[in-house]
Structure formats: structure tokens, C-alpha cells
Design a protein around this motif. Structure first.
Motif, short mmCIF file in Angstrom:
data_model
loop_
_atom_site.label_atom_id
_atom_site.label_comp_id
_atom_site.label_asym_id
_atom_site.label_seq_id
_atom_site.Cartn_x
_atom_site.Cartn_y
_atom_site.Cartn_z
N CYS A 48 -3.83 5.99 8.70
CA CYS A 48 -3.98 5.20 7.47
C CYS A 48 -4.10 3.71 7.82
O CYS A 48 -4.96 3.01 7.29
CB CYS A 48 -2.78 5.39 6.54
N LYS A 72 5.48 -0.32 4.11
CA LYS A 72 4.18 -0.09 3.48
C LYS A 72 3.51 -1.41 3.06
O LYS A 72 2.84 -1.49 2.04
CB LYS A 72 4.29 0.87 2.31
N VAL A 100 0.88 -1.17 0.00
CA VAL A 100 0.00 0.00 0.00
C VAL A 100 0.92 1.22 0.00
O VAL A 100 1.32 1.72 1.05
CB VAL A 100 -0.95 -0.01 1.22
N ILE A 140 -7.28 1.17 7.08
CA ILE A 140 -7.15 -0.08 6.33
C ILE A 140 -7.64 -1.26 7.16
O ILE A 140 -8.35 -2.13 6.66
CB ILE A 140 -5.69 -0.26 5.86
N PHE A 156 -7.00 3.81 -0.97
CA PHE A 156 -5.56 3.56 -1.06
C PHE A 156 -5.20 2.81 -2.33
O PHE A 156 -5.99 2.02 -2.85
CB PHE A 156 -5.09 2.74 0.15
N ASP A 157 -3.98 3.08 -2.82
CA ASP A 157 -3.43 2.33 -3.94
C ASP A 157 -2.86 1.03 -3.38
O ASP A 157 -2.01 1.07 -2.48
CB ASP A 157 -2.31 3.11 -4.64
N VAL A 158 -3.31 -0.09 -3.89
CA VAL A 158 -2.92 -1.38 -3.33
C VAL A 158 -2.55 -2.36 -4.43
O VAL A 158 -3.15 -2.37 -5.49
CB VAL A 158 -4.06 -1.95 -2.44
N ASP A 197 0.69 4.35 -0.62
CA ASP A 197 0.34 5.66 -0.08
C ASP A 197 -0.11 5.61 1.38
O ASP A 197 -0.68 6.57 1.90
CB ASP A 197 -0.71 6.35 -0.95
N MET A 198 0.21 4.54 2.10
CA MET A 198 -0.05 4.44 3.53
C MET A 198 1.11 5.11 4.26
O MET A 198 2.25 4.68 4.14
CB MET A 198 -0.15 2.95 3.91
N THR A 199 0.80 6.17 5.00
CA THR A 199 1.89 6.97 5.57
C THR A 199 1.86 7.14 7.09
O THR A 199 2.83 7.62 7.66
CB THR A 199 1.88 8.38 4.95
#
Length: 64
Positions: A13, A37, A5, A17, A59-61, A7-9
Motif C-alpha cells: 500500500c 496510517k 490514509v 501511494i 485509498f481513503d484519504v 485503509d493503508m495496511t
């Protein structure tokens, strides 16, 4: 199963998720590593369902 993931920061976040995955499988065991990530999931649900839940949370996964 594991997912990247990108963009998990932050902790928020990670919580978002975890909640999204719990909606698919409330018994899922979720491990989140913010440094790499990577989200690791032990679940009886299929990987596409888990991936879709993470994506629907914004999120982008990608599966690993």
C-alpha cells in the motif's frame, strides 16, 4: 503536508501511494508511517493534487 490514509495496511500500500504521488511530483519526498496510517509529503504541488493522487490509487484519504 500530512494525510491520514485509514485503509493503508501494508508495505505494498505504501509503495502504491508513493508511486501515485511521484506521478504528480517526481521530486516529492514521501514518508509513510504504517502504524499511524499517516503519509507526510514535502512537495511543490498543492495539497489537493496530492490528495487526489492518493485517492485515485484507491485509498481513503483525509488531510491532517
Amino acid at each position: 503536508m500530512q494525510f491520514k490514509v485509514s485503509d493503508m495496511t501494508c508495505g505494498h500500500c505504501a509503495q502504491t501511494i508513493e508511486k501515485a504521488i511521484a506521478k504528480v511530483d517526481s521530486a516529492a519526498v514521501v514518508g509513510v508511517d504504517l502504524a499511524t496510517k499517516i503519509v507526510a509529503v514535502e512537495s511543490n504541488s498543492a495539497a489537493p493534487s496530492i490528495k487526489a493522487a492518493i485517492a485515485s490509487a484507491g485509498f481513503d484519504v483525509a488531510p491532517l
